[in-house]
Each structure stands twice: as structure tokens, then as C-alpha cells.
Design an enzyme around this catalytic site. Structure first.
Site, short mmCIF file in Angstrom:
data_model
loop_
_atom_site.label_atom_id
_atom_site.label_comp_id
_atom_site.label_asym_id
_atom_site.label_seq_id
_atom_site.Cartn_x
_atom_site.Cartn_y
_atom_site.Cartn_z
N TYR A 117 0.82 -1.20 0.00
CA TYR A 117 0.00 0.00 0.00
C TYR A 117 0.85 1.25 0.00
O TYR A 117 2.07 1.19 0.22
CB TYR A 117 -0.97 -0.01 1.19
CG TYR A 117 -0.38 0.32 2.55
CD1 TYR A 117 0.45 -0.57 3.22
CD2 TYR A 117 -0.65 1.53 3.17
CE1 TYR A 117 0.98 -0.28 4.48
CE2 TYR A 117 -0.13 1.84 4.43
CZ TYR A 117 0.69 0.93 5.07
OH TYR A 117 1.21 1.23 6.30
N ARG A 127 8.28 4.70 -4.41
CA ARG A 127 8.34 3.69 -3.33
C ARG A 127 7.36 2.54 -3.62
O ARG A 127 7.66 1.39 -3.33
CB ARG A 127 8.03 4.35 -1.97
CG ARG A 127 8.22 3.36 -0.82
CD ARG A 127 8.11 4.02 0.54
NE ARG A 127 6.80 4.59 0.76
CZ ARG A 127 6.47 5.35 1.81
NH1 ARG A 127 7.39 5.62 2.74
NH2 ARG A 127 5.27 5.84 1.95
N LYS A 180 6.38 -1.75 2.09
CA LYS A 180 5.15 -1.22 2.69
C LYS A 180 4.01 -2.21 2.45
O LYS A 180 3.14 -1.99 1.60
CB LYS A 180 4.84 0.17 2.10
CG LYS A 180 3.96 1.03 3.00
CD LYS A 180 4.06 2.48 2.60
CE LYS A 180 3.02 3.35 3.30
NZ LYS A 180 3.06 3.35 4.75
N1 PDD Z 1 2.51 5.08 7.57
N2 PDD Z 1 7.11 3.89 9.30
C1 PDD Z 1 6.00 3.15 9.19
C2 PDD Z 1 5.98 1.77 9.80
C3 PDD Z 1 4.87 3.65 8.52
O1 PDD Z 1 3.77 2.89 8.41
C4 PDD Z 1 4.92 4.96 7.98
C5 PDD Z 1 3.77 5.56 7.24
C6 PDD Z 1 6.11 5.71 8.12
C7 PDD Z 1 6.25 7.08 7.56
O2 PDD Z 1 6.33 7.05 6.14
P1 PDD Z 1 5.85 8.28 5.25
O3 PDD Z 1 6.58 9.49 5.73
O4 PDD Z 1 6.26 7.89 3.87
O5 PDD Z 1 4.37 8.39 5.43
C8 PDD Z 1 7.18 5.13 8.78
C9 PDD Z 1 1.35 5.53 6.83
C10 PDD Z 1 1.09 6.98 6.97
C11 PDD Z 1 0.17 4.65 7.22
O6 PDD Z 1 0.39 3.47 7.40
O7 PDD Z 1 -0.96 5.14 7.27
#
Ligand code: PDD
Length: 284
Positions: A32, A51, A147
Site C-alpha cells: 500500500y 516507493r 510497505k
Molecule cells: N505510515 N514507518 C512506518 C511503519 C509507517 O507505516 C509509515 C507511514 C512511516 C512514515 O512514512 P511516510 O513518511 O512515507 O508516510 C514510517 C502511513 C502513513 C500509514 O500506514 O498510514
């Protein structure tokens, strides 16, 4: 009612149906992305799609749509739902087949879902008051750089934080903090260095994290990418988290102990403002 996207169609959210045999449902065999929306525009779509491509590659998951087609789907959803501030969620699973651990037959189409969610990212109470964090052991799998929707441990950790009156958990592996349940973790040391864990398979390469590192450099501040311990957090001047759906939130308490003076840190607030200014400029 929202319009969502499912496998080539824009439909009402209550009409979007996915098979009980979908591998996203049975195996969390899905990846996702979450892209922030500000002023009705996507923030750093190019970085999110890059990503996404990397996650797809690591999972050997094919998505027969170009970046431009994905962008067009995002933009159609934003306009159909008149979303000004919030996020677009995108999920790709390895499609539908009878339950079988091995991959489905070649050519099985992936399931692609996107939807919007409204959220006040800028005027957020947690940005004002700061977050309370608990520490928990990091019991996740060994590829947290991908992710995937396999987020069970993150959910258990977040719920434990909630039950203990906190807002989130920082996950600790071999004595060092990896990241939060859905965000990257930062501290500011007593001598003013901003510290966040170096990238590896142990944590998600956050898009917000990478932009912040550039901004922090540009401001002439010191940034160190390395692991840090809970003891260092105790002696830190400030702490904060970053993610697409929060940008930057101060952390004011870890495991019941105040960080610094227990108030959102001044440097953290400056960094949040730099980030917001840049985000408003690129989405203007
Ligand atoms: N989560 N680490 C984890 C485990 C995450 O799930 C996320 C983001 C981040 C931060 O990544 P970014 O800056 O690219 O959003 C770090 C998203 C927001 C979510 O799961 O909703």
C-alpha cells in the site's frame, strides 16, 4: 458518500466489493501507499509512486498501470470527492485465487483499490499538545522496508499504547529504536543534533523522513542517521515523529517520563513549520 476506485471503476463506496478469496484478505499479500493531500493537491506523488514501484518489485507483484495512469486515478478521486486536506490510500494485492500459499497462476490480475480520507493534517491537536509514547519490543518481520498491509503487530502495539493512555509506541530491537508503529522516530540531542535511524530492512524509508533530512540540512542544522537507545531518549532535549498523515508531531513523553521539559520542543516546532511551508509551496 465517497467515490472509491476498484479495478478500473469509480464507484460508490458501498458498492465496492472484493472477493473473500482475495490474497490481500487471506494472506496480507498486498502492498500500500498513503499520499497526503493539501490544498486539494497530492504531496510528493512522484516519491510515493517510486516507493510503490520498489515495494511491488520486492514482492514480485505486477501492476499493469503506468505512473501517469496512477496519477490520473488519484486526481479523479480527489475531484470526485472534493478532498481538500487528508490522504489517498492505495492498495495492490496479488489478486484472487483459491487459497494456496504459492503465487497464483501468471496473468492473475492484481486487485487495485484507492480511496480518499479527509483529515486535518495542519490544524491537528497532536501537533499542538505533542504525543505520549510507550516503548515496546519490535516483533515485526524482517522486511519492514516494504510497505505491506501485514500490519498486525503495528495494530497490537498501537492498541497497547492506547490502553496505557499513550498515543503511539516506539519499537525497540536489540536496544535501538527502529521506528513508530506508523511513523519514523527522531530525537534532538542536548547539543542540537537531530537523530533518526539509518535506513535498512528494519524500518520503512519514510517519504516525510527523507524530505525532512534535506530540509534540516538546508537549515544548517546537524542531522545524524544512526540508531539511538531509550536512554538517549531520556536525555534528549526534544523528540518527534514524521509521517505523511501527520507531517511532524512533537513527542513530549516516553514511558511516562517527560522528554526535555515535557512540552513540544522549539526546534521540533520550527522543523514542522519548515515542512508545512515547503508542502504548501509545492501544492500551491
Ligand atoms: N505510515 N514507518 C512506518 C511503519 C509507517 O507505516 C509509515 C507511514 C512511516 C512514515 O512514512 P511516510 O513518511 O512515507 O508516510 C514510517 C502511513 C502513513 C500509514 O500506514 O498510514
Amino acid at each position: 458518500m465517497r467515490t472509491v476506485y476498484l479495478n478500473g471503476e469509480f464507484i460508490a463506496e458501498n458498492e465496492a466489493k472484493i472477493s473473500v478469496f482475495d490474497r490481500g484478505f487471506t494472506f496480507a499479500d498486498a502492498i500500500y501507499e498513503v499520499t497526503a493531500v493539501l490544498q486539494g493537491k497530492l504531496l510528493d506523488f512522484d516519491l510515493h509512486v517510486a516507493r510503490l514501484r520498489r515495494s511491488l518489485g520486492e514482492m514480485a507483484l505486477a501492476l499493469p498501470l503506468s505512473d501517469d495512469e496512477l496519477l490520473a486515478i488519484h486526481q479523479t478521486l480527489l475531484s470526485r470527492n472534493a478532498l481538500q486536506e487528508g490522504l489517498v490510500y492505495l492498495q495492490v494485492s496479488r489478486g484472487v485465487e483459491d487459497r494456496n500459499f504459492a503465487f497464483p497462476a501468471e496473468g492473475t490480475p492484481p486487485t487495485l483499490v484507492l480511496y480518499t480520507q479527509a483529515k486535518n493534517i495542519i490544524a491537528s491537536p497532536l501537533a499542538q499538545q505533542g504525543m505520549k509514547i510507550i516503548s515496546l519490543p519490535d516483533l515485526r518481520w524482517g522486511r519492514c522496508d516494504i510497505k505491506t498491509t501485514q500490519l498486525l503487530y503495528a495494530c497490537l502495539a498501537k492498541e497497547q499504547a492506547r490502553q496505557r493512555g499513550a498515543d503511539d509506541a516506539w519499537l525497540v530491537k536489540e536496544g535501538l529504536i527502529t521506528e513508530g508503529t506508523s511513523n519514523n522516530a527522531f530525537i534532538v540531542t542536548a547539543d542540537g543534533a537531530v537523530v533518526t535511524r539509518e535506513l535498512s530492512r528494519l524500518l520503512l524509508p519514510g517519504i516525510t523522513r527523507s524530505t525532512l533530512i534535506t530540509l534540516i540540512h538546508q537549515q544548517g542544522l546537524r542531522i545524524e542517521e544512526r540508531g539511538f537507545t531509550l536512554d538517549e531518549v531520556k536525555h534528549a532535549a526534544e523528540a518527534f515523529i514524521s509521517s505523511s498523515t501527520s507531517f511532524v508531531y512533537p513527542v513530549v513523553n516516553v514511558d511516562g517520563q517527560p522528554v526535555g521539559d515535557g512540552q513540544p520542543g522549539q526546534l521540533t516546532q520550527r522543523i514542522r513549520q519548515f515542512y508545512i511551508d515547503r508542502a504548501l509551496a509545492v501544492t500551491a
